[in-house]
Write a protein that holds these residues in place. Structure first.
Motif, PDB file in Angstrom:
ATOM      1  N   TRP A  98      50.638  39.623  61.422  1.00  0.00           N
ATOM      2  CA  TRP A  98      49.859  40.075  60.281  1.00  0.00           C
ATOM      3  C   TRP A  98      50.384  41.378  59.691  1.00  0.00           C
ATOM      4  O   TRP A  98      50.331  41.579  58.480  1.00  0.00           O
ATOM      5  CB  TRP A  98      48.373  40.198  60.647  1.00  0.00           C
ATOM      6  N   PHE A  99      50.925  42.261  60.516  1.00  0.00           N
ATOM      7  CA  PHE A  99      51.477  43.499  59.978  1.00  0.00           C
ATOM      8  C   PHE A  99      52.725  43.200  59.162  1.00  0.00           C
ATOM      9  O   PHE A  99      52.962  43.813  58.125  1.00  0.00           O
ATOM     10  CB  PHE A  99      51.764  44.494  61.111  1.00  0.00           C
ATOM     11  N   TYR A 100      53.540  42.242  59.613  1.00  0.00           N
ATOM     12  CA  TYR A 100      54.703  41.823  58.824  1.00  0.00           C
ATOM     13  C   TYR A 100      54.245  41.256  57.483  1.00  0.00           C
ATOM     14  O   TYR A 100      54.823  41.566  56.445  1.00  0.00           O
ATOM     15  CB  TYR A 100      55.535  40.791  59.580  1.00  0.00           C
ATOM     16  N   ARG A 101      53.201  40.436  57.508  1.00  0.00           N
ATOM     17  CA  ARG A 101      52.679  39.875  56.258  1.00  0.00           C
ATOM     18  C   ARG A 101      52.150  40.966  55.332  1.00  0.00           C
ATOM     19  O   ARG A 101      52.365  40.919  54.127  1.00  0.00           O
ATOM     20  CB  ARG A 101      51.580  38.858  56.546  1.00  0.00           C
ATOM     21  N   LEU A 102      51.481  41.955  55.896  1.00  0.00           N
ATOM     22  CA  LEU A 102      50.953  43.058  55.097  1.00  0.00           C
ATOM     23  C   LEU A 102      52.101  43.856  54.472  1.00  0.00           C
ATOM     24  O   LEU A 102      52.087  44.145  53.272  1.00  0.00           O
ATOM     25  CB  LEU A 102      50.074  43.970  55.963  1.00  0.00           C
ATOM     26  N   LEU A 103      53.103  44.203  55.280  1.00  0.00           N
ATOM     27  CA  LEU A 103      54.260  44.935  54.752  1.00  0.00           C
ATOM     28  C   LEU A 103      54.994  44.118  53.694  1.00  0.00           C
ATOM     29  O   LEU A 103      55.446  44.666  52.683  1.00  0.00           O
ATOM     30  CB  LEU A 103      55.213  45.304  55.889  1.00  0.00           C
ATOM     31  N   SER A 104      55.106  42.811  53.917  1.00  0.00           N
ATOM     32  CA  SER A 104      55.762  41.939  52.936  1.00  0.00           C
ATOM     33  C   SER A 104      54.978  41.903  51.637  1.00  0.00           C
ATOM     34  O   SER A 104      55.566  41.905  50.549  1.00  0.00           O
ATOM     35  CB  SER A 104      55.900  40.518  53.477  1.00  0.00           C
ATOM     36  N   ALA A 105      53.653  41.851  51.748  1.00  0.00           N
ATOM     37  CA  ALA A 105      52.823  41.815  50.541  1.00  0.00           C
ATOM     38  C   ALA A 105      52.934  43.116  49.758  1.00  0.00           C
ATOM     39  O   ALA A 105      52.979  43.107  48.525  1.00  0.00           O
ATOM     40  CB  ALA A 105      51.367  41.551  50.920  1.00  0.00           C
ATOM     41  N   ILE A 106      53.004  44.242  50.453  1.00  0.00           N
ATOM     42  CA  ILE A 106      53.058  45.539  49.769  1.00  0.00           C
ATOM     43  C   ILE A 106      54.466  45.844  49.260  1.00  0.00           C
ATOM     44  O   ILE A 106      54.643  46.257  48.114  1.00  0.00           O
ATOM     45  CB  ILE A 106      52.585  46.664  50.712  1.00  0.00           C
ATOM     46  N   PHE A 107      55.461  45.658  50.110  1.00  0.00           N
ATOM     47  CA  PHE A 107      56.814  46.106  49.788  1.00  0.00           C
ATOM     48  C   PHE A 107      57.794  44.987  49.444  1.00  0.00           C
ATOM     49  O   PHE A 107      58.921  45.269  49.044  1.00  0.00           O
ATOM     50  CB  PHE A 107      57.401  46.917  50.955  1.00  0.00           C
ATOM     51  N   GLY A 108      57.408  43.728  49.611  1.00  0.00           N
ATOM     52  CA  GLY A 108      58.334  42.613  49.393  1.00  0.00           C
ATOM     53  C   GLY A 108      58.882  42.542  47.981  1.00  0.00           C
ATOM     54  O   GLY A 108      60.096  42.474  47.773  1.00  0.00           O
ATOM     55  N   ILE A 109      58.020  42.567  46.997  1.00  0.00           N
ATOM     56  CA  ILE A 109      58.472  42.457  45.605  1.00  0.00           C
ATOM     57  C   ILE A 109      59.247  43.702  45.168  1.00  0.00           C
ATOM     58  O   ILE A 109      60.323  43.568  44.589  1.00  0.00           O
ATOM     59  CB  ILE A 109      57.286  42.129  44.672  1.00  0.00           C
ATOM     60  N   PRO A 110      58.771  44.934  45.472  1.00  0.00           N
ATOM     61  CA  PRO A 110      59.598  46.093  45.109  1.00  0.00           C
ATOM     62  C   PRO A 110      60.975  46.087  45.792  1.00  0.00           C
ATOM     63  O   PRO A 110      61.986  46.424  45.173  1.00  0.00           O
ATOM     64  CB  PRO A 110      58.767  47.299  45.563  1.00  0.00           C
ATOM     65  N   MET A 111      61.011  45.698  47.065  1.00  0.00           N
ATOM     66  CA  MET A 111      62.305  45.641  47.761  1.00  0.00           C
ATOM     67  C   MET A 111      63.195  44.551  47.173  1.00  0.00           C
ATOM     68  O   MET A 111      64.412  44.738  47.048  1.00  0.00           O
ATOM     69  CB  MET A 111      62.107  45.407  49.264  1.00  0.00           C
TER      70      MET A 111
END
Length: 178
Positions: A98-111
């Protein structure tokens, strides 16, 4: 329209070539039409992505494929309570997921935006600067290499041939004395 000639059968100076298979845009035969439809060009920007296998080229198999057993292990003779071990396993696995999913949701598109810009710049520089510079260098160095080759063959070849002829008459024998 083509120019007409009184000597040609239909009065044209030249005729367009006729292919048996037909025009590549409008094929005459079904086989060619099927072949062209099979080779339909797919746009890479709108291609279908695989939501199951998200690493088809196996880029991250050895790096980030970390499970509980890869991080936490209790050797023989040193075991915690079974309930604690199970709870630790569940906590680790669920938190990582879930932490990976949270980080992906927050930073995935900007990265993705940052990496897209980076690789666009890298591609641009490679296509428009690096390869042309290397090609230019190879063209320029070819002239220098020809001059260098002529100088070597003109001055060094006769010298080395003369030295080779001088030393070719030397004979060496090896004797074993007891």
């Amino acid at each position: 329209p083509p120019a007409r000639s009184p000597s040609s059968p239909q009065g044209f100076l030249y005729t367009a070539p006729i292919r048996e298979q037909g025009n590549i845009y409008k094929p005459n035969n079904k086989m060619m039409a099927d072949e062209l439809s099979e080779k339909a060009v797919h746009d890479v920007h709108t291609k279908e992505i695989d939501l199951v296998n998200r690493d088809p080229k196996h880029l991250n198999d050895d790096v980030v494929k970390i499970d509980f057993e890869d991080v936490i292990a209790e050797p023989e003779g040193t075991h915690s309570f079974d309930g604690i071990w199970k709870a630790s396993f569940t906590t680790f696995t669920v938190t990582k997921y879930w932490f990976y999913r949270l980080l992906s949701a927050i930073f995935g598109i900007p990265m993705a935006l940052i990496w897209g810009i980076y690789f666009a710049i890298l591609s641009f520089l490679h296509i428009w600067a690096v390869v042309p510079c290397i090609r230019s260098y190879l063209i320029e160095i070819q002239c220098i290499s020809r001059v260098y080759s002529i100088c070597i063959h003109t001055f060094c070849d006769p010298l080395f041939e003369a030295i080779g002829k001088m030393f070719s008459s030397i004979r060496a024998t090896v004797r074993k004395e007891i």
